[in-house]
Design an enzyme around this catalytic site. Structure first.
Site, PDB file in Angstrom:
ATOM      1  N   ASP A 166       5.940   2.279   1.781  1.00 36.17           N
ATOM      2  CA  ASP A 166       5.080   1.105   1.988  1.00 36.17           C
ATOM      3  C   ASP A 166       4.439   1.265   3.360  1.00 36.17           C
ATOM      4  OD1 ASP A 166       3.983  -1.379   2.587  1.00 36.17           O
ATOM      5  OD2 ASP A 166       5.674  -2.532   1.772  1.00 36.17           O
ATOM      6  N   HIS A 167       3.148   1.516   3.370  1.00 31.33           N
ATOM      7  CA  HIS A 167       2.498   1.834   4.637  1.00 31.33           C
ATOM      8  C   HIS A 167       2.338   0.625   5.549  1.00 31.33           C
ATOM      9  CE1 HIS A 167       0.623   4.352   7.467  1.00 31.33           C
ATOM     10  NE2 HIS A 167      -0.013   5.185   6.634  1.00 31.33           N
ATOM     11  N   ARG A 168       2.682  -0.577   5.053  1.00 29.40           N
ATOM     12  CA  ARG A 168       2.717  -1.715   5.972  1.00 29.40           C
ATOM     13  C   ARG A 168       3.897  -1.577   6.921  1.00 29.40           C
ATOM     14  NH1 ARG A 168       3.228  -6.624   1.870  1.00 29.40           N
ATOM     15  NH2 ARG A 168       4.801  -5.134   1.121  1.00 29.40           N
TER      16      ARG A 168
ATOM     17  N   PRO B 184       0.855  -1.204   0.000  1.00 33.14           N
ATOM     18  CA  PRO B 184       0.000   0.000   0.000  1.00 33.14           C
ATOM     19  C   PRO B 184       0.887   1.249   0.000  1.00 33.14           C
ATOM     20  CG  PRO B 184      -0.140  -1.180   2.104  1.00 33.14           C
ATOM     21  CD  PRO B 184       0.817  -1.947   1.256  1.00 33.14           C
TER      22      PRO B 184
ATOM     23  N   VAL C 123       1.900   5.197   0.029  1.00 32.68           N
ATOM     24  CA  VAL C 123       1.510   6.553   0.469  1.00 32.68           C
ATOM     25  C   VAL C 123       2.578   7.498  -0.068  1.00 32.68           C
ATOM     26  CG1 VAL C 123       1.292   8.087   2.457  1.00 32.68           C
ATOM     27  CG2 VAL C 123       0.342   5.772   2.551  1.00 32.68           C
TER      28      VAL C 123
END
Ligand code: TPP
Ligand code: MG
Lengths: 413, 355
Positions: free
Chosen positions: A385-387, A206, A208
């Site tokens: 990577d928003h993880r 994901p 951002v």
């Protein structure tokens, strides 16, 4: 006159499950006397040219099939007038054979009536199986050569596997049936790798993206100084050198940006935070985008960075990069400024946590100490990577890079 | 290990003595073996013709390999047991399986047309090499029974590349089982030449398993007889397993479905023709004055008669009752087989109703 009968010789299945054969050469003519097992005709099947022996002795009364003709198994090919009542040939139906070495060719087998219940091949394609598509290595190779993504091919094989035909079918509609509307560029090599990497990245991480404008007066001044400095002799220091140093510096405070998300075989995941930094630089080559990296960039001095980046871009321009240059990167910078733009939403290199895009350096009105002035300004765009990286960590890293570029803490001796 | 193949009868038909394999053979025995090879060959030709006229599904020609097969067949004692391949009609003939009996299998009428217990020959496994394991298992059984029988495991050069054959040899050597592995190296595994199967003579592999490996001239019926007999006797006396590599040539196609001109040169045949097993025995019998043209003509006539008999009996053979196939799957009734039998029966009934 003695009583005579005429017996027909039906074309036998001389292979294992053959359906037809071509009559190649007759060795006998009408009126000839023939003996049992005397060669009478050469036939050619899908497997071999073979000689057929005569099952009767008598006089040939007719050749029922002309040379060059292909006839189905069971077709009478020869009539022989026999004087003694010979053992009649049992009705010759196509028989399926014991397999000693050669398989029955699919699709060409005329099965005996009673065996026709064998499950037919599904005519509708089986559903696409989740996970790695199943295909034999030669089929995978074919798909690779044709640029076909196996994940998009509907399997019809008996085990839900993709067959050679399935791959061919996947090509046909694309290439054959589509009207020609312009140039077609095959997607291969670097271009294909780029496409696959982008799809993989976007479908797993994901993304951002955050932006920040920076007054790069200090950076521009530093680059000028470097160009005149003995330590940089023979090199072409650029703002990218300073950006690289800024990223190394900022990552020390926020190590999580130099990391990777790893899915483990047992279904769990972990984040690996690297103790080294291989700094990737996105380079547009004429074959497509490549991202070679500077090994262990974190351990290099500014001049070492300048040299390494110079070498890398030179080799990229000459087309001298090897695949090894592009593996094991841990973080990436891409300079979209060279295209005259300010920023964008860069896509992560698969497996990396952040990517920084640097825009063009352009003079802009800038407020400094409450007054309006003109400054060289550059926009930074950071995707993460928003993880792995949350808003706080991503913003801290971006702000730290910006602060470094505004006032590089580097003094040249 | 002997690099050159053991030969007791030269291609010209003269006897050679070998210190390790002394052989006493009577003129009567020589004539019997001549007749055996001739009949095997004649049946081979007839079987191919029957296949070509649609009477058999398949045939695997033995042509060229009859020497070692007939020799080995005679080397076995009645109580010995053989596990063979599909290309072994010489051994079958010697052990008393007539051609029309054997051919029922190739007609597709049955899975086993001979009685394995009566003739001491196991059923074919078309799965290459797997019967080597059955052979060793049988030999280990003999050890437990405490009899002095021995086992002959026959397979081809290609089969030696299988894992099953490897395992069989490991077990045979480890348990010192009474089994002789007879490899008929006919130079080909379908279209793959033997050079592709082994970097060394196949016999040499035996040493690594811990058993003797002997190369013999596979077209020499006497070498086949003497060496197989000596090694079977050694095995039955507790000497452990051994391997024979019989050098021969498959003069025909792999099966009636095969076309060897696609992968091999016809000029190869001339060399092997010179080494023909039947012709050399004929020369020998003439040389020692133990057979004349009358004898050979009588054998030929007998062959013709047998050919006719086999043709007649195969052509007249009715299709078997399809329900028979369920009868001998297991020794005792089995739930799944019974379900299959019922389903098939119902299917036939429907078929008849709709006909
Ligand atoms: C396990 C297995 N693999 C492949 C086959 C197909 N096949 C049938 S015969 C054959 C060649 C066997 O060659 P070889 O052992 O030399 O015996 P030959 O036919 O020459 O007598 C092969 C590969 C098979 N039946 N079983
Ligand atoms: Mg072979």
């Amino acid at each position: 006159m003695t009583a005579t009968h005429v017996l027909d010789f039906p074309l036998p299945d001389v292979g294992e499950g053959l359906t037809e054969a071509e009559i190649v050469t007759w060795r006998v003519a009408v009126g000839d006397l023939v003996e049992i097992n005397q060669p009478i005709v050469d036939i050619e099947t899908a497997k071999a040219v073979v000689e057929l022996p005569c099952p009767f002795s008598g006089r040939v009364s007719a050749l029922l099939v002309a040379e060059g003709q292909v006839v189905p198994v069971g077709t009478p090919i020869l009539s022989v007038e026999v004087s003694s009542p010979a053992e009649p040939l049992p009705h010759s139906e196509s028989r399926e054979a014991v397999l000693v070495g050669y398989g029955v060719a699919h699709g060409t087998t005329r099965r005996r009536r009673l065996t026709s219940r064998a499950a037919p091949r599904p005519s509708a394609p089986a559903p696409v199986v989740a996970g790695r598509p199943i295909a034999k290595p030669p089929v995978r190779l074919l798909a690779r050569q044709l640029g076909i993504d196996l994940a998009l091919v509907a399997p019809t094989g008996p085990h839900g596997d993709i067959t050679r035909d399935d791959v061919q079918r996947a090509v046909t509609p694309l290439v054959e049936a589509r009207p020609v509307r312009g140039e077609r560029i095959p997607v291969r090599g670097v271009r294909r790798a780029m496409a696959e990497a982008m799809v993989r990245s976007m479908s797993t991480a994901p993304h951002v993206t955050e932006w920040l404008d920076v007054d790069v007066t200090g950076t521009v001044r530093l680059v000028d100084q470097m160009r005149d400095h003995a330590a940089f002799a023979g090199m072409k220091p650029t703002p990218l050198t300073v950006v690289a140093a800024a990223m190394i510096h900022a990552a020390k405070r926020t190590p999580i940006v130099n990391s990777s998300w790893i899915d483990l075989p047992d279904g769990s995941s972990e984040i690996e935070v690297y103790s080294h930094m291989n700094l990737g630089v996105a380079v547009a080559s004429d074959r497509g985008l490549v991202v070679p990296n500077v090994r262990d960039a974190g351990s290099l001095s500014v001049s070492g960075l300048a040299r390494a980046l110079g070498e890398l871009t030179q080799r990229a321009r000459r087309g001298d990069l090897t695949p090894a240059d592009s593996v094991e990167g841990t973080i990436t910078v891409t300079n979209v400024g060279v295209f005259g733009v300010d920023g964008g939403t860069p896509i992560l290199v698969p497996g990396e946590a952040v990517i920084l895009a640097t825009g063009r350096i352009v003079d802009r009105p800038w407020v400094s100490d409450g007054g309006l002035c003109v400054r060289p300004v550059m926009q930074l765009s950071l995707s993460f990577d928003h993880r792995i990286v949350d808003g706080a960590a991503g913003s801290t890293f971006l702000a730290d890079v910006a602060a470094f570029l505004e006032a590089p803490p580097i003094t040249l001796a | 290990m002997a690099e050159t193949a053991i030969q007791l009868l030269t291609p010209e038909g003269t006897r050679v003595e070998h210190p390790d394999y002394p052989l006493e053979v009577s003129a009567e025995q020589l004539r019997t073996m001549y007749r055996d090879i001739a009949i095997t060959r004649r049946m081979d030709v007839e079987s191919t013709a029957l296949q070509r006229t649609g009477e058999l599904s398949l045939w695997c020609p033995t042509l060229g390999q009859e020497g070692v097969q007939v020799g080995a067949g005679h080397a076995m004692r009645p109580g010995d047991y053989g596990f063979t391949t599909y290309r072994e009609s010489g051994i079958f003939h010697v052990r008393g399986v007539e051609a029309d009996e054997l051919l029922q299998l190739y007609r597709g009428n049955t899975h086993s047309s001979w009685d394995p217990q009566r003739v001491g020959l196991g059923l074919f496994t078309i799965v290459i090499g797997s019967h080597a394991l059955h052979a060793v298992g049988y030999a280990m059984g003999i050890q437990r029974d405490g009899t002095d029988d021995a086992v002959l495991a026959c397979f081809g050069d290609g089969a030696t590349s299988t894992g099953d054959v490897h395992e069989a040899m490991v077990f045979a050597a480890a348990f010192s089982s009474p089994v002789v592995f007879l490899v008929q190296n006919n130079q080909w595994a379908i279209s793959v030449p033997v050079e592709r199967q082994s970097r060394v003579p196949i016999a040499q592999r035996a040493l690594a398993y811990g058993m003797p490996g002997i190369r013999i001239d596979g077209n020499d019926v006497l070498a086949g007889l003497a060496v197989t007999r000596t090694l079977l006797d050694r095995a039955r006396e507790g000497g452990g397993p051994a391997l024979i590599e019989a050098i021969t040539y498959r003069m025909g196609p792999h099966t009636t479905s095969d076309d060897p001109t696609r992968y091999r040169d016809e000029s190869d045949y001339a060399h092997w023709d010179e080494l023909d097993p039947l012709e050399r025995l004929r020369r020998h019998l003439l040389l020692i004055g133990e057979a004349d043209e009358v004898f050979f003509a009588a054998v030929e006539a007998e062959c013709e008669e047998l050919g006719e008999k086999v043709r007649g009996s195969i052509r007249g053979m009715p299709d078997p009752d399809p329900m028979l196939m369920f009868d001998a799957v297991y020794a005792e009734p089995h739930r799944d087989v019974e379900a299959d039998r019922a389903q098939m029966g119902a299917y036939f009934t429907r078929l008849q109703e709709s006909a």
